[in-house]
Motif scaffolding. Structure first.
Motif, PDB file in Angstrom:
ATOM      1  N   VAL A  86       2.793  -9.260   5.996  1.00 46.66           N
ATOM      2  CA  VAL A  86       2.541  -8.072   6.856  1.00 46.66           C
ATOM      3  C   VAL A  86       0.837  -8.256   7.255  1.00 46.66           C
ATOM      4  O   VAL A  86      -0.058  -8.296   6.694  1.00 46.66           O
ATOM      5  N   TYR A 124       2.310  -5.196   2.618  1.00 47.49           N
ATOM      6  CA  TYR A 124       0.535  -5.122   2.841  1.00 47.49           C
ATOM      7  C   TYR A 124      -0.136  -5.225   1.807  1.00 47.49           C
ATOM      8  O   TYR A 124      -0.220  -4.549   0.785  1.00 47.49           O
ATOM      9  N   CYS A 167       6.091   3.653   6.059  1.00 38.37           N
ATOM     10  CA  CYS A 167       5.928   2.211   5.932  1.00 38.37           C
ATOM     11  C   CYS A 167       5.754   1.899   4.539  1.00 38.37           C
ATOM     12  O   CYS A 167       5.442   2.852   3.855  1.00 38.37           O
ATOM     13  N   SER A 168       5.734   0.744   4.217  1.00 37.71           N
ATOM     14  CA  SER A 168       5.334  -0.018   2.872  1.00 37.71           C
ATOM     15  C   SER A 168       5.930   0.866   1.807  1.00 37.71           C
ATOM     16  O   SER A 168       7.305   1.064   1.794  1.00 37.71           O
ATOM     17  N   ASP A 199       0.809  -1.161   0.055  1.00 34.40           N
ATOM     18  CA  ASP A 199       0.036  -0.021  -0.043  1.00 34.40           C
ATOM     19  C   ASP A 199       0.977   1.166  -0.001  1.00 34.40           C
ATOM     20  O   ASP A 199       2.029   1.154   0.288  1.00 34.40           O
ATOM     21  N   HIS A 239       7.314   2.288  14.582  1.00 33.20           N
ATOM     22  CA  HIS A 239       6.300   1.781  13.497  1.00 33.20           C
ATOM     23  C   HIS A 239       7.048   1.439  12.219  1.00 33.20           C
ATOM     24  O   HIS A 239       7.969   2.355  11.985  1.00 33.20           O
ATOM     25  N   GLY A 240       6.883   0.673  11.481  1.00 31.71           N
ATOM     26  CA  GLY A 240       7.482   0.574   9.925  1.00 31.71           C
ATOM     27  C   GLY A 240       8.621  -0.254  10.079  1.00 31.71           C
ATOM     28  O   GLY A 240       9.338  -0.251   8.875  1.00 31.71           O
ATOM     29  N   SER A 246       1.047   4.358   2.316  1.00 31.99           N
ATOM     30  CA  SER A 246       0.364   4.939   3.695  1.00 31.99           C
ATOM     31  C   SER A 246       1.035   6.458   3.384  1.00 31.99           C
ATOM     32  O   SER A 246       2.019   6.678   3.592  1.00 31.99           O
ATOM     33  N   HIS A 287      -0.683   4.831   8.039  1.00 29.07           N
ATOM     34  CA  HIS A 287      -0.894   3.525   8.288  1.00 29.07           C
ATOM     35  C   HIS A 287      -1.961   3.173   9.404  1.00 29.07           C
ATOM     36  O   HIS A 287      -2.683   4.093  10.043  1.00 29.07           O
ATOM     37  N   THR A 288      -2.406   1.977   9.643  1.00 27.40           N
ATOM     38  CA  THR A 288      -3.456   1.771  10.758  1.00 27.40           C
ATOM     39  C   THR A 288      -3.215   1.536  11.941  1.00 27.40           C
ATOM     40  O   THR A 288      -4.046   1.320  12.905  1.00 27.40           O
ATOM     41  N   GLY A 289      -1.659   1.695  12.408  1.00 31.95           N
ATOM     42  CA  GLY A 289      -1.357   1.470  13.804  1.00 31.95           C
ATOM     43  C   GLY A 289      -1.419   2.863  14.469  1.00 31.95           C
ATOM     44  O   GLY A 289      -0.840   3.704  13.904  1.00 31.95           O
ATOM     45  N   TYR A 320      -3.234  -6.711  12.835  1.00 30.76           N
ATOM     46  CA  TYR A 320      -3.371  -5.477  12.793  1.00 30.76           C
ATOM     47  C   TYR A 320      -5.059  -5.087  12.436  1.00 30.76           C
ATOM     48  O   TYR A 320      -5.533  -6.272  11.908  1.00 30.76           O
ATOM     49  N   LEU A 357      -3.978   4.909   1.709  1.00 30.08           N
ATOM     50  CA  LEU A 357      -4.411   5.292   3.109  1.00 30.08           C
ATOM     51  C   LEU A 357      -3.629   6.832   3.464  1.00 30.08           C
ATOM     52  O   LEU A 357      -2.482   7.071   3.160  1.00 30.08           O
ATOM     53  N   ASP A 388       8.875  -3.392   7.848  1.00 28.28           N
ATOM     54  CA  ASP A 388       9.176  -2.771   6.236  1.00 28.28           C
ATOM     55  C   ASP A 388      10.573  -2.394   6.032  1.00 28.28           C
ATOM     56  O   ASP A 388      11.046  -2.449   4.842  1.00 28.28           O
TER      57      ASP A 388
END
Ligand code: PXL
Length: 300
Positions: free
Chosen positions: A124, A95, A31-32, A24, A229-230, A26, A58-60, A132, A55, A233
C-alpha cells in the motif's frame, strides 16, 4: 488399559485458523484494519492485529488528520507474544507508516512466518499514478525488499509501476503487458503476484494473477465509474480471507473481485461520498456464501 483419553476438542481438532493483520487504524474512512478485521472474521478466521499507526482518517481526500505512529510498540508486542508462544497461519501486511516499520515487519515474518504459513504483502503506497501522502522513493525501495519475502503480493497497477521502476499505464494495454508486469513482479521474489485494477475491455475491471512458473488467471466484473477509497484493502482482505479459508488462488481471486465490485455498486447506488469508503458490510453476506460459510445460526 487405555483409560479415558482426554478430548481432543480445543487442541488440534477443528483448530481455528489465525491471521495476523498488520495495518494502520484509520478511525474514519473504511480502510486498513477497519475492513481487514470484519472481512477476515466473516470467513470464520481469527484476525489478530498489529496496528502500525492510529489516524483520525485515511490520508486521501482529507486534510488535517491526526497520525500517531506506533513503531515503538511493535517490538514489545512481539516480545510479549514470544513469552507464551503464539503462531499464525498467515501474515497479511498493508499500510506501513515508515521505512523503519518495514524492517520491523521483516523480522516479524522471520519470527512468525515459515513453512506452511502464507505471507501476503499488500504494498500500500500509491494509486491513480501517484504515491500517497508521506511516502517517498526510499519507502518504495524498502517495500520492494519486503515483497521479496512474501508468498503473495497484491499491488494495484500504480504500485506495480513504482515497484518495477516502470511507467504507469492507466489504460490502453493488453494481456501481454499485464503478463509481463506479473512476471516482473514475481521476479522480485514472491511466489505469486495479484494485480488489481486490471481492465482489458470497456465497462469491466478486475484482477490478474500469476503464480511463479505456474498459473495465470484473470477475473473481471462490472466497472462502476468513480474513484472509491479503500477498495484495494477490501479486495486484498477478501483474497486473504478466502485463500486462508482454503480456496484456490483462482477461486479466491474471483470471490474477492465479486465482493469488491458489489461493495462499490452498493455505494454508488446509495450515492455515498467515495472518501468515506465502500458499503462492504452489505455485501458480506453474499461473500460468505460465495466462500462456503454457512450463513445460518449454529447450535452450540
Ligand atoms: O487504503 C489504503 C490506506 C490505508 N491507510 C491509510 C491510507 C490509505 C490510503 O490512502 O491513507 C492511512
Amino acid at each position: 488399559g487405555e483409560g479415558i483419553k482426554a478430548s481432543k476438542k480445543g487442541s488440534s481438532m477443528n483448530r481455528q485458523k489465525r491471521v495476523l493483520a498488520i495495518h494502520d487504524i484509520s478511525c474514519i474512512g473504511k480502510c486498513s484494519l477497519t475492513v481487514a478485521i470484519p472481512i477476515i472474521s466473516a470467513a470464520e478466521l481469527e484476525c489478530a492485529v498489529i496496528p502500525t499507526a492510529v489516524l483520525s482518517t485515511h490520508t486521501g481526500e482529507f486534510t488535517g488528520y491526526t497520525f500517531r505512529d506506533l513503531t515503538d510498540d511493535i517490538e514489545p508486542i512481539c516480545k510479549h507474544w514470544r513469552s507464551f508462544g503464539i503462531g499464525f497461519d498467515a501474515i497479511y501486511t498493508g499500510y506501513l507508516g515508515s521505512a523503519k516499520q518495514i524492517s520491523l515487519v521483516r523480522s516479524i515474518i522471520d519470527t512468525f512466518g515459515g513453512e506452511g504459513k502464507t505471507v501476503f504483502v499488500d504494498p500500500v503506497m500509491a494509486d491513480a499514478g501517484r504515491l500517497y501522502a508521506n511516502f517517498d522513493m526510499a519507502f518504495v525501495s524498502e517495500m520492494r525488499s519486503l515483497c521479496a519475502e512474501a508468498d503473495v503480493i497484491t499491488p494495484n497497477l500504480t504500485e506495480a509501476a513504482f515497484l518495477l521502476g516502470g511507467e504507469y499505464r492507466e489504460s490502453g494495454y493488453g494481456e501481454e503487458y499485464i503478463k509481463e508486469t506479473l512476471g516482473a513482479l514475481c521476479e522480485l521474489g514472491p511466489k505469486a503476484a495479484m494485480l488489481s485494477g486490471v481492465s482489458y475491455e470497456d465497462g469491466k475491471i478486475g484482477a490478474a494473477y500469476l503464480e511463479r512458473g505456474g498459473d495465470y488467471g484473470y477475473f473481471a466484473d462490472e466497472r462502476i465509474p468513480g474513484f472509491y477509497h479503500g477498495t484495494g484493502d477490501v479486495f486484498a482482505s477478501a483474497l486473504v480471507a478466502a485463500y486462508v479459508r482454503g480456496m484456490s488462488m483462482s477461486d479466491a481471486a474471483a470471490a474477492a473481485v465479486r465482493f469488491t465490485t458489489k461493495s462499490i455498486r452498493l455505494t454508488a447506488a446509495a450515492g455515498s461520498a467515495p472518501r468515506f469508503g465502500v458499503r462492504f458490510e452489505e455485501a458480506l453476506c453474499d461473500f460468505m456464501r460465495d466462500i462456503g460459510v454457512f450463513v445460518e445460526s449454529r447450535n452450540g
